[in-house]
Every structure is written in structure tokens, then in C-alpha cells.
Design a protein around this motif. Structure first.
Motif, PDB file in Angstrom:
ATOM      1  N   ASP A  73       0.846  -1.190   0.000  1.00 23.65           N
ATOM      2  CA  ASP A  73       0.000   0.000   0.000  1.00 23.65           C
ATOM      3  C   ASP A  73       0.887   1.248   0.000  1.00 23.65           C
ATOM      4  O   ASP A  73       2.100   1.173   0.158  1.00 23.65           O
ATOM      5  N   ALA A  74       0.255   2.404  -0.173  1.00 21.50           N
ATOM      6  CA  ALA A  74       0.954   3.692  -0.197  1.00 21.50           C
ATOM      7  C   ALA A  74       2.075   3.676  -1.232  1.00 21.50           C
ATOM      8  O   ALA A  74       3.215   4.066  -0.957  1.00 21.50           O
ATOM      9  N   TRP A  75       1.762   3.241  -2.412  1.00 23.66           N
ATOM     10  CA  TRP A  75       2.744   3.154  -3.483  1.00 23.66           C
ATOM     11  C   TRP A  75       2.903   4.502  -4.173  1.00 23.66           C
ATOM     12  O   TRP A  75       2.023   5.369  -4.089  1.00 23.66           O
ATOM     13  N   ASN A  76       3.986   4.658  -4.859  1.00 25.33           N
ATOM     14  CA  ASN A  76       4.243   5.871  -5.641  1.00 25.33           C
ATOM     15  C   ASN A  76       4.222   5.475  -7.117  1.00 25.33           C
ATOM     16  O   ASN A  76       5.195   4.940  -7.646  1.00 25.33           O
ATOM     17  N   GLY A  77       3.111   5.755  -7.764  1.00 26.47           N
ATOM     18  CA  GLY A  77       2.975   5.380  -9.159  1.00 26.47           C
ATOM     19  C   GLY A  77       1.519   5.177  -9.523  1.00 26.47           C
ATOM     20  O   GLY A  77       0.629   5.868  -9.020  1.00 26.47           O
ATOM     21  N   ILE A  78       1.270   4.215 -10.383  1.00 28.54           N
ATOM     22  CA  ILE A  78      -0.061   3.961 -10.911  1.00 28.54           C
ATOM     23  C   ILE A  78      -0.385   2.489 -10.771  1.00 28.54           C
ATOM     24  O   ILE A  78       0.490   1.625 -10.872  1.00 28.54           O
TER      25      ILE A  78
END
Length: 508
Positions: free
Chosen positions: A139-144
Motif C-alpha cells: 500500500d501507499a505506493w508511488n505510481g499507478i
């Protein structure tokens, strides 16, 4: 004064025409550059996988890493099996720094129940989300993330659905509402239990993310439907591609058959060559491995030449027989066997002719010894004349058989010569074999006719001198063997010629 004004107007008109021409040409040229031409695509194998040799013998995937319950096989990757509370994912080992790209994912989501869970996700993030609560990823990823959600968490009956969710590394995914409060784009598509694999095409070009979907009802790879589009989409400049899946109280099999990545470039933009993108350290490593492999190969060659001095200096290719050479050799060997069988039959016919000539000579001598003056001797003379006529007819038939075999031998020889020249067509080959079959049928009929004539009860009245039994000119076993060999040879040659013609057509 009027002439001067006319000249000035003519000059102005010429200047105006030239100006309009230049403007039109500039507009045409500008339009050709700014038109919506399709971008250039280049396949990137280091960020892709596809069967039939998808995984290595040790279970690893080239250029990819898998975690959790993912099971790689030769033709697909089962991200999660149809068991409860399973998680799995696959991620690229190297970062992707393309400005524009296109990803094509082929997958199956199948289960026994009317509803499934939880779903599958395709990622492009700055870090590998190897494990987590969002469809098996962090979770809390940076991207799409493009989510193929198969379970209806919010009870609004809006699943299965495809949802596009972006994150800057600070948002927590809203599971209870199936991410609808954070979705940048969505569409309702049923991707479970389809007769054909479902295909998704995700295109990121000029800061616009577009998702296309194939419904899985057709095997056509280019039959895509528009799903959703997100404009002014900003994603990390470098990141990892990944695919994850998870199951909950309900379970589905989530199988990914292929992931193909293409690098996109605008028309007129020159992509750097693949060699220029390899780091110097990696190049030196590959060069060192190649030199070591070359040295090992040279050592093995020297050892082989020492162990086999008789083949030293000969090309390796000449030691093995190709498929075409083997087929041609088999065809000619079959023709040679047929030729030998017909020669043997020809020799047997010659022996029968000699025997028949001897019979005729014996009967003629017997007739010359006996007189034809008395009435009592007339009947034997007539009977002997009938026997002589019969024997002469037999000799005539045997001569015809011998001529037929001679013609067959000539035709087989001509067929072999044409086969060596590789100029014989399929029609001519069939015609030659049909002629040989016809002659053999004639031989069989004539032999049966001779057997019937020799077995006629009326001929037993005349008591001729007892002679040794005549050998059979053509036995049934020889004839059957001959026909079987001929048929096998014929069909083998036809298949060979068709393969050659099909292989030749590939070059046109």
C-alpha cells in the motif's frame, strides 16, 4: 501611367500568389508533423515474458522476480491459486526509464463460483511492492495501479470492474469502497471465466494513460474495446512493472500468460540503439563471459579432434544427414527395390519362355516321328496340332508379358533420372506410377489367363511327355509386397514434393 499601374498590379499579384503558395506549403508541412500519427514501437524483451519457455528449470523467470504464492510454469504464471487468503506477485528486476510505453497483458481469471475474489493488479511504481494488502502488493505506493477488481466490497453491484488509481506514496487504498473514491478512471467489464484469455492494453503516451480491454469472447488479438482514459497523468520517471493478485474468502485462479512491454517514441524521434542503453559494467561482464565460453569451446574442439582423428578437418555439417536428404534417399531406395523386384520377375518370365520353347520342340519332334497317313493317326495329329497351337499362343502371351516388364523397367529408370535432376513435377510422377500400375495389372491378368488355360480339362486328353513342374511366374506374396512398397513410395514422394513447394513459397 496606365501601363505602370498595370505592371504594379501584376507584380503585386505575383507576390501574393507566391506568399499564398508558401503559406499553404508551410501548413501542409506543419500538418504532416503534428498529425496524430501512431508512435513508433520497440519491443523490450528485458521487461517482458511469454511462453512456451517462460520459466527456467530452477523455477526462475528471466529478468523478473516472483514472490508469495506465485507459481511460474512453462507457459504461464499462476499469481494465486484458487485457495483462500493467497497472495502473489511478479516484478521486473530492472527499472524502466521510458518516457512513453505500452504494456499488453494476457491473463485468465477463473473460478467455480458465481462470484470471485479479490482480483488482479498491474503496477508501475517507483519501488517493488513485493507484498502487501492491495491485491497482494504494498500500500501507499508511488505510481499507478490498474486494478481488475472481481469482488463487490461496497455492495453496489458494480463489479467486476477495472479501476485506475494513482498514488504519490501517501494515500491509503480505500478497500471498503473498492477504490471508487480514489479512482481516476473506471469501466465495468466482466473478465471472469471467459472462453479465451482476456487481453488488456495499457498505453502511456504524452502524459495520457489509456486502457483498452479485450472481452475474451474472441481469439482475435487486435479486438480491443475502449475502457478508460486519464489525461495529464504524471508518473515517476523511473519505476518497476509488476503484476499481483490476491484471494479472500472466495478464491479464483489468477493466471498471467504474457506481459509484453513496448517503448514508444513520437514520429520522427530517433530511439537510441539497444547497445547504447547497456551499462559499461554489464557490457564488460557479457564480453568476459563470451570470451570464457569461446575458450571452453576451443578446448572441447581440440579434445574432440584428438579423440577422433579420422574426422579431423571435415565440416561438422557434413557428418549429419538433413531431413531433405534423408527423404530423397528413402524415395530412391524404394525405387531401387521396385526395380529389383521387376528384374526378378523378368528373369522368371525368361525361364518360363525357355521351358515353353522346349515343350514346343519336344512336341514337334514327336509329330515328325509319327506318320500322318493312316486314319488312326489323324486324331493324334490333330490333337498334337492343337497342343502346338496352344503352346504357341502361350509363347505369344509370355512375350507380351516380357515386353510389358521391359517397358516398366524403362519407365522406372526414367523416373529415377528425372528425380535425380529434381525437375520432375507432381503430375509427371503420378502419371509414371499410374502407368507402372497399369502394366502390373496387365501382367496379373495375363498370368491368371495362362493359369486358366493350362488348367483346362480338355487339354488333359493328350498325353504329352512328363516334364518337370514349371515354377510360378508371379506369386501372390511378391505381388502384394510389390504393391505395398510402390504405394508407400508414391505417397512419400508426394508428401516430400508438397513440403518442398510449401517451403519454396515462403520466400515469395
Amino acid at each position: 501611367m496606365a501601363v505602370s499601374i498595370g505592371k504594379l498590379l501584376a507584380v503585386d499579384a505575383c507576390i501574393l500568389i507566391v506568399f499564398i503558395f508558401h503559406q499553404t506549403y508551410a501548413n501542409i508541412d506543419t500538418g504532416s508533423l503534428t498529425a496524430d500519427d501512431p508512435p513508433h514501437r520497440r519491443f523490450e524483451y528485458k521487461y517482458s515474458f511469454k511462453g512456451p519457455h517462460l520459466s527456467q528449470p530452477d523455477g526462475s523467470i528471466p529478468f523478473w522476480v516472483h514472490t508469495g504464492n506465485a507459481i511460474p510454469s512453462a507457459d504461464q504464471i499462476r499469481i494465486t491459486p484458487s485457495l483462500r487468503s493467497q497472495k502473489g506477485s511478479v516484478w521486473t528486476k530492472n527499472t524502466v526509464n521510458f518516457e512513453n510505453w505500452e504494456a499488453q497483458v494476457t491473463f485468465r481469471v477463473s473460478g467455480r463460483g458465481r462470484m470471485g475474489a479479490d482480483g488482479l493488479a498491474v503496477w508501475f511504481t517507483s519501488q517493488q511492492g513485493l507484498d502487501g494488502p492491495v491485491y497482494g502488493a504494498a500500500d501507499a505506493w508511488n505510481g499507478i495501479g490498474i486494478f481488475f477488481d472481481s469482488f463487490d466490497n461496497d455492495g453496489k453491484k458494480n463489479n467486476p470492474a477495472i479501476v485506475v488509481v494513482g498514488n504519490n506514496g501517501k494515500l491509503v487504498y480505500d478497500h471498503q469502497n473498492d477504490g471508487t473514491t480514489q479512482a481516476l478512471g473506471t469501466c465495468l467489464r466482466d473478465f471472469r471465466n471467459k472462453p479465451y484469455p482476456v487481453r488488456a492494453k495499457i498505453v502511456y503516451y504524452k502524459r495520457t494513460l489509456t486502457v483498452f480491454i479485450n472481452n475474451g469472447f474472441t481469439p482475435d488479438k487486435d479486438d480491443y474495446e475502449f475502457c478508460t482514459k486519464v489525461e495529464n497523468m504524471v508518473i515517476p520517471k523511473e519505476g518497476y512493472f509488476g503484476i499481483s493478485a490476491a484471494t479472500g474468502g472466495l478464491a479464483d485462479d489468477h493466471d498471467v500468460l504474457s506481459f509484453l512491454l513496448f517503448r514508444l517514441a513520437e514520429p520522427g524521434q530517433q530511439l537510441p540503439p539497444p547497445e547504447a542503453e547497456i551499462p559499461k559494467e554489464e557490457k564488460d561482464k557479457y564480453q568476459e563471459e563470451f570470451e570464457n565460453f569461446q575458450q571452453d569451446l576451443d578446448k572441447k574442439k581440440e579434445e574432440f579432434q584428438k579423440e577422433h582423428p579420422d574426422v579431423q578437418g571435415e565440416p561438422i555439417e557434413d557428418l549429419y544427414e538433413s531431413v531433405n536428404d534423408r527423404e530423397i534417399r528413402q524415395v530412391f531406395e524404394g525405387q531401387n527395390r521396385i526395380h529389383l523386384e521387376i528384374k526378378q520377375l523378368h528373369r522368371q518370365l525368361a525361364m518360363i519362355l525357355d521351358e515353353q520353347r522346349r515343350y514346343v520342340s519336344v512336341i514337334t519332334d514327336e509329330m515328325s516321328k509319327r506318320g500322318a497317313g493312316t486314319e488312326t493317326g489323324q486324331a493324334p495329329s490333330q490333337e498334337l496340332g492343337a497342343v502346338v497351337a496352344t503352346q504357341q499362343e502361350v509363347l505369344k502371351n509370355l512375350n507380351e508379358l516380357r515386353n510389358s516388364f521391359s517397358e516398366s523397367l524403362k519407365q522406372i529408370g526414367a523416373t529415377q533420372n528425372q528425380g535425380n535432376a529434381v525437375g520432375m513435377g507432381t503430375y509427371e510422377t503420378v502419371q509414371h506410377f499410374n502407368d507402372i500400375k497399369e502394366h502390373l495389372h496387365v501382367v496379373k491378368r495375363n498370368v491368371e489367363h495362362l493359369i486358366q488355360r493350362n488348367g483346362n480339362p480338355g487339354d488333359k486328353v493328350v498325353k504329352c511327355p512328363e516334364l518337370p513342374a514349371m515354377p510360378s511366374c508371379l506369386s501372390t506374396v511378391h505381388f502384394v509386397i510389390f504393391v505395398v512398397i510402390q504405394s508407400v513410395l508414391f505417397f512419400s514422394y508426394i508428401v516430400y514434393r508438397s513440403q518442398q513447394e510449401a517451403a519454396a513459397k515462403k520466400f515469395f
